[in-house]
Write a protein that holds these residues in place. Structure first.
Motif, PDB file in Angstrom:
ATOM      1  N   ASP A  78      16.802  -3.910   3.237  1.00  0.00           N
ATOM      2  CA  ASP A  78      15.710  -4.854   3.462  1.00  0.00           C
ATOM      3  C   ASP A  78      14.793  -4.356   4.574  1.00  0.00           C
ATOM      4  O   ASP A  78      13.562  -4.451   4.467  1.00  0.00           O
ATOM      5  N   ASP A  79      15.380  -3.793   5.632  1.00  0.00           N
ATOM      6  CA  ASP A  79      14.571  -3.232   6.723  1.00  0.00           C
ATOM      7  C   ASP A  79      13.683  -2.101   6.215  1.00  0.00           C
ATOM      8  O   ASP A  79      12.530  -1.967   6.642  1.00  0.00           O
ATOM      9  N   ILE A  80      14.186  -1.287   5.308  1.00  0.00           N
ATOM     10  CA  ILE A  80      13.397  -0.180   4.767  1.00  0.00           C
ATOM     11  C   ILE A  80      12.244  -0.719   3.934  1.00  0.00           C
ATOM     12  O   ILE A  80      11.106  -0.237   4.033  1.00  0.00           O
ATOM     13  N   HIS A  81      12.507  -1.732   3.116  1.00  0.00           N
ATOM     14  CA  HIS A  81      11.427  -2.342   2.338  1.00  0.00           C
ATOM     15  C   HIS A  81      10.365  -2.938   3.265  1.00  0.00           C
ATOM     16  O   HIS A  81       9.166  -2.830   2.993  1.00  0.00           O
ATOM     17  N   ARG A  82      10.800  -3.515   4.363  1.00  0.00           N
ATOM     18  CA  ARG A  82       9.854  -4.046   5.350  1.00  0.00           C
ATOM     19  C   ARG A  82       9.055  -2.918   5.997  1.00  0.00           C
ATOM     20  O   ARG A  82       7.867  -3.076   6.282  1.00  0.00           O
ATOM     21  N   ALA A  83       9.704  -1.779   6.225  1.00  0.00           N
ATOM     22  CA  ALA A  83       9.007  -0.633   6.816  1.00  0.00           C
ATOM     23  C   ALA A  83       7.884  -0.157   5.900  1.00  0.00           C
ATOM     24  O   ALA A  83       6.792   0.195   6.374  1.00  0.00           O
ATOM     25  N   VAL A  84       8.145  -0.157   4.610  1.00  0.00           N
ATOM     26  CA  VAL A  84       7.095   0.215   3.653  1.00  0.00           C
ATOM     27  C   VAL A  84       5.933  -0.770   3.771  1.00  0.00           C
ATOM     28  O   VAL A  84       4.761  -0.369   3.807  1.00  0.00           O
ATOM     29  N   ASP A  85       6.257  -2.064   3.843  1.00  0.00           N
ATOM     30  CA  ASP A  85       5.204  -3.072   4.028  1.00  0.00           C
ATOM     31  C   ASP A  85       4.436  -2.828   5.318  1.00  0.00           C
ATOM     32  O   ASP A  85       3.204  -2.901   5.346  1.00  0.00           O
ATOM     33  N   TYR A  86       5.154  -2.531   6.399  1.00  0.00           N
ATOM     34  CA  TYR A  86       4.489  -2.283   7.686  1.00  0.00           C
ATOM     35  C   TYR A  86       3.591  -1.051   7.628  1.00  0.00           C
ATOM     36  O   TYR A  86       2.506  -1.039   8.218  1.00  0.00           O
ATOM     37  N   LEU A  87       4.042  -0.023   6.915  1.00  0.00           N
ATOM     38  CA  LEU A  87       3.188   1.158   6.769  1.00  0.00           C
ATOM     39  C   LEU A  87       1.891   0.799   6.043  1.00  0.00           C
ATOM     40  O   LEU A  87       0.800   1.239   6.439  1.00  0.00           O
ATOM     41  N   ASN A  88       2.015  -0.002   4.992  1.00  0.00           N
ATOM     42  CA  ASN A  88       0.811  -0.429   4.272  1.00  0.00           C
ATOM     43  C   ASN A  88      -0.086  -1.295   5.157  1.00  0.00           C
ATOM     44  O   ASN A  88      -1.311  -1.123   5.169  1.00  0.00           O
ATOM     45  N   LEU A  89       0.502  -2.205   5.904  1.00  0.00           N
ATOM     46  CA  LEU A  89      -0.288  -3.048   6.814  1.00  0.00           C
ATOM     47  C   LEU A  89      -0.927  -2.210   7.922  1.00  0.00           C
ATOM     48  O   LEU A  89      -2.071  -2.465   8.325  1.00  0.00           O
ATOM     49  N   THR A  90      -0.193  -1.201   8.384  1.00  0.00           N
ATOM     50  CA  THR A  90      -0.732  -0.314   9.421  1.00  0.00           C
ATOM     51  C   THR A  90      -1.915   0.477   8.878  1.00  0.00           C
ATOM     52  O   THR A  90      -2.933   0.658   9.571  1.00  0.00           O
ATOM     53  N   THR A  91      -1.806   0.945   7.646  1.00  0.00           N
ATOM     54  CA  THR A  91      -2.915   1.663   7.013  1.00  0.00           C
ATOM     55  C   THR A  91      -4.150   0.771   6.930  1.00  0.00           C
ATOM     56  O   THR A  91      -5.259   1.198   7.272  1.00  0.00           O
ATOM     57  N   HIS A  92      -3.945  -0.451   6.495  1.00  0.00           N
ATOM     58  CA  HIS A  92      -5.064  -1.383   6.397  1.00  0.00           C
ATOM     59  C   HIS A  92      -5.669  -1.656   7.778  1.00  0.00           C
ATOM     60  O   HIS A  92      -6.897  -1.655   7.935  1.00  0.00           O
ATOM     61  N   TRP A  93      -4.822  -1.847   8.770  1.00  0.00           N
ATOM     62  CA  TRP A  93      -5.291  -2.085  10.141  1.00  0.00           C
ATOM     63  C   TRP A  93      -6.104  -0.882  10.639  1.00  0.00           C
ATOM     64  O   TRP A  93      -7.189  -1.051  11.197  1.00  0.00           O
ATOM     65  N   ALA A  94      -5.571   0.342  10.444  1.00  0.00           N
ATOM     66  CA  ALA A  94      -6.261   1.541  10.925  1.00  0.00           C
ATOM     67  C   ALA A  94      -7.608   1.703  10.241  1.00  0.00           C
ATOM     68  O   ALA A  94      -8.590   2.126  10.865  1.00  0.00           O
ATOM     69  N   GLN A  95      -7.680   1.344   8.975  1.00  0.00           N
ATOM     70  CA  GLN A  95      -8.911   1.514   8.223  1.00  0.00           C
ATOM     71  C   GLN A  95      -9.931   0.423   8.528  1.00  0.00           C
ATOM     72  O   GLN A  95     -11.129   0.688   8.543  1.00  0.00           O
ATOM     73  N   SER A  96      -9.491  -0.787   8.793  1.00  0.00           N
ATOM     74  CA  SER A  96     -10.446  -1.895   8.849  1.00  0.00           C
ATOM     75  C   SER A  96     -10.631  -2.549  10.216  1.00  0.00           C
ATOM     76  O   SER A  96     -11.708  -3.068  10.490  1.00  0.00           O
ATOM     77  N   ARG A  97      -9.621  -2.537  11.063  1.00  0.00           N
ATOM     78  CA  ARG A  97      -9.741  -3.320  12.295  1.00  0.00           C
ATOM     79  C   ARG A  97      -9.499  -2.548  13.582  1.00  0.00           C
ATOM     80  O   ARG A  97      -9.859  -3.026  14.650  1.00  0.00           O
ATOM     81  N   ALA A  98      -8.884  -1.418  13.528  1.00  0.00           N
ATOM     82  CA  ALA A  98      -8.507  -0.702  14.745  1.00  0.00           C
ATOM     83  C   ALA A  98      -9.730  -0.152  15.461  1.00  0.00           C
ATOM     84  O   ALA A  98     -10.632   0.407  14.831  1.00  0.00           O
ATOM     85  N   SER A  99      -9.705  -0.301  16.774  1.00  0.00           N
ATOM     86  CA  SER A  99     -10.775   0.299  17.583  1.00  0.00           C
ATOM     87  C   SER A  99     -10.425   1.766  17.838  1.00  0.00           C
ATOM     88  O   SER A  99      -9.285   2.193  17.607  1.00  0.00           O
TER      89      SER A  99
END
Length: 141
Positions: A78-99
């Protein structure tokens, strides 16, 4: 109070302390007598003090170990599946909101962690492929 389990497992980092639960006293208080310590990683069960574990106690502890290992394995995946989700959320953050400052703060650490993960995953996948290849398959090539 009759619904209490006969044994209680106090979870610790590497296992548990095992207690026998009793209310068979004049005050009907809950008493917990430590009977063993369990190390889930190596399977060691050490009786507490002078206590000699009965066959029933050993069976209860063995059942708990199997159950606990299954719970921990489920949590790991379950932690690994969450890590995949976090990677996707991190990608979205880096692309759209990160300064620029945010990116400067995390880019090197993320790149190293992702490189390390990718290296391990590629090596493990190659190992699985090689393990699945039969010698007769290689001779035909």
């Amino acid at each position: 109070m009759t619904d209490l389990p006969e044994y209680y497992f106090r979870i610790r980092e590497n296992g548990a302390a095992v207690f026998r639960v009793s209310t068979e006293n004049r005050q009907r208080r809950i008493e917990m007598d430590e009977i063993a310590v369990v190390n889930i990683r190596n399977g060691n069960v050490k009786p507490h003090g002078e206590h000699q574990l009965t066959a029933d106690e050993q069976a209860v502890i063995a059942d708990w170990i199997a159950e606990r290992q299954a719970v921990l394995a489920d949590r790991d995946i379950d932690d690994i599946h969450r890590a995949v989700d976090y990677l996707n959320l991190t990608t979205h953050w880096a692309q759209s909101r990160a300064s620029d400052e945010d990116l400067e703060d995390v880019t090197d650490r993320l790149l190293l962690a992702m490189h390390d993960l990718r290296s391990v995953l590629v090596r493990k996948k190659a190992d699985r492929i090689m393990a699945g290849a039969k010698p007769a398959d290689n001779a035909a090539e």
